[in-house]
Design a protein around this motif. Structure first.
Motif, PDB file in Angstrom:
ATOM      1  N   UNK A   4       0.879  -1.165   0.000  1.00  0.00           N
ATOM      2  CA  UNK A   4       0.000   0.000   0.000  1.00  0.00           C
ATOM      3  C   UNK A   4       0.920   1.219   0.000  1.00  0.00           C
ATOM      4  N   UNK A   5       0.763   2.032  -1.036  1.00  0.00           N
ATOM      5  CA  UNK A   5       1.636   3.192  -1.244  1.00  0.00           C
ATOM      6  C   UNK A   5       0.803   4.468  -1.186  1.00  0.00           C
ATOM      7  N   UNK A   6       1.242   5.438  -0.374  1.00  0.00           N
ATOM      8  CA  UNK A   6       0.524   6.702  -0.221  1.00  0.00           C
ATOM      9  C   UNK A   6       1.214   7.791  -1.036  1.00  0.00           C
ATOM     10  N   UNK A   7       0.401   8.585  -1.731  1.00  0.00           N
ATOM     11  CA  UNK A   7       0.903   9.749  -2.455  1.00  0.00           C
ATOM     12  C   UNK A   7       0.190  10.960  -1.872  1.00  0.00           C
ATOM     13  N   UNK A   8       0.973  11.873  -1.333  1.00  0.00           N
ATOM     14  CA  UNK A   8       0.436  13.062  -0.710  1.00  0.00           C
ATOM     15  C   UNK A   8       1.393  14.202  -1.010  1.00  0.00           C
ATOM     16  N   UNK A   9       0.852  15.392  -1.161  1.00  0.00           N
ATOM     17  CA  UNK A   9       1.700  16.529  -1.471  1.00  0.00           C
ATOM     18  C   UNK A   9       2.812  16.665  -0.430  1.00  0.00           C
TER      19      UNK A   9
ATOM     20  N   UNK B 156       5.666   4.047   1.385  1.00  0.00           N
ATOM     21  CA  UNK B 156       4.972   2.804   1.704  1.00  0.00           C
ATOM     22  C   UNK B 156       4.281   2.938   3.055  1.00  0.00           C
ATOM     23  N   UNK B 157       2.997   2.638   3.068  1.00  0.00           N
ATOM     24  CA  UNK B 157       2.219   2.635   4.303  1.00  0.00           C
ATOM     25  C   UNK B 157       2.320   1.263   4.954  1.00  0.00           C
ATOM     26  N   UNK B 158       2.233   0.226   4.115  1.00  0.00           N
ATOM     27  CA  UNK B 158       2.219  -1.145   4.620  1.00  0.00           C
ATOM     28  C   UNK B 158       2.628  -2.082   3.497  1.00  0.00           C
ATOM     29  N   UNK B 159       3.263  -3.184   3.866  1.00  0.00           N
ATOM     30  CA  UNK B 159       3.560  -4.221   2.880  1.00  0.00           C
ATOM     31  C   UNK B 159       3.434  -5.581   3.545  1.00  0.00           C
ATOM     32  N   UNK B 160       3.114  -6.582   2.731  1.00  0.00           N
ATOM     33  CA  UNK B 160       3.030  -7.968   3.187  1.00  0.00           C
ATOM     34  C   UNK B 160       3.624  -8.845   2.103  1.00  0.00           C
ATOM     35  N   UNK B 161       4.231  -9.931   2.508  1.00  0.00           N
ATOM     36  CA  UNK B 161       4.820 -10.881   1.571  1.00  0.00           C
ATOM     37  C   UNK B 161       4.006 -12.167   1.564  1.00  0.00           C
ATOM     38  N   UNK B 162       3.848 -12.754   0.366  1.00  0.00           N
ATOM     39  CA  UNK B 162       3.074 -13.984   0.204  1.00  0.00           C
ATOM     40  C   UNK B 162       3.798 -14.937  -0.738  1.00  0.00           C
ATOM     41  N   UNK B 163       3.586 -16.244  -0.518  1.00  0.00           N
ATOM     42  CA  UNK B 163       4.059 -17.241  -1.474  1.00  0.00           C
ATOM     43  C   UNK B 163       3.156 -17.173  -2.700  1.00  0.00           C
ATOM     44  N   UNK B 164       3.740 -17.214  -3.843  1.00  0.00           N
ATOM     45  CA  UNK B 164       2.987 -17.044  -5.091  1.00  0.00           C
ATOM     46  C   UNK B 164       1.984 -18.186  -5.311  1.00  0.00           C
ATOM     47  N   UNK B 165       2.427 -19.417  -5.251  1.00  0.00           N
ATOM     48  CA  UNK B 165       1.536 -20.523  -5.624  1.00  0.00           C
ATOM     49  C   UNK B 165       0.477 -20.834  -4.566  1.00  0.00           C
ATOM     50  N   UNK B 166       0.798 -20.641  -3.282  1.00  0.00           N
ATOM     51  CA  UNK B 166      -0.150 -20.968  -2.211  1.00  0.00           C
ATOM     52  C   UNK B 166      -0.906 -19.743  -1.694  1.00  0.00           C
ATOM     53  N   UNK B 167      -0.416 -18.552  -2.010  1.00  0.00           N
ATOM     54  CA  UNK B 167      -0.951 -17.283  -1.525  1.00  0.00           C
ATOM     55  C   UNK B 167      -0.915 -17.221   0.009  1.00  0.00           C
ATOM     56  N   UNK B 168       0.014 -17.962   0.585  1.00  0.00           N
ATOM     57  CA  UNK B 168       0.186 -18.012   2.030  1.00  0.00           C
ATOM     58  C   UNK B 168       1.061 -16.841   2.488  1.00  0.00           C
TER      59      UNK B 168
END
Length: 98
Positions: A49-54, A59-71
């Protein structure tokens, strides 16, 4: 060092006008070297989640996931890696449809 091999970006609507600035959700496909402790045979992607403000963006928040399992992968990126993701998002947030 992470390599971003693909991505999608969407504008996040704020129907109530509660948030300042604009938010964008990125899904970044990551290629992680085999010798990196973050490497997964299933592949990885980051949801950012990326914030754009004057005057300030980031980056506000990030999460990592496994591609095939979406875990969900409970792992924190290093500062250099976060800077790399932020630079990528800064370069591409304008591509989202509003």
């Amino acid at each position: 060092m992470l390599a971003i091999t693909g991505y999608s970006v969407e504008f996040v609507k704020d129907p109530f006008g509660i948030l300042t600035g604009e938010r964008y959700e990125f899904e970044l496909d990551l290629d992680v070297p085999e010798d990196d402790e973050l490497h997964s045979e299933d592949g990885l992607y980051a949801r950012v989640i990326y914030r754009v403000e004057e005057g300030r963006s980031g980056i506000v928040k990030y999460e990592l996931y496994e591609r095939s399992t979406r875990k969900y992968v409970d792992f924190e990126l290093e500062d250099e890696e976060l800077s790399q993701l932020a630079a990528f998002c800064e370069e591409h947030w304008q591509e989202a449809d509003k």
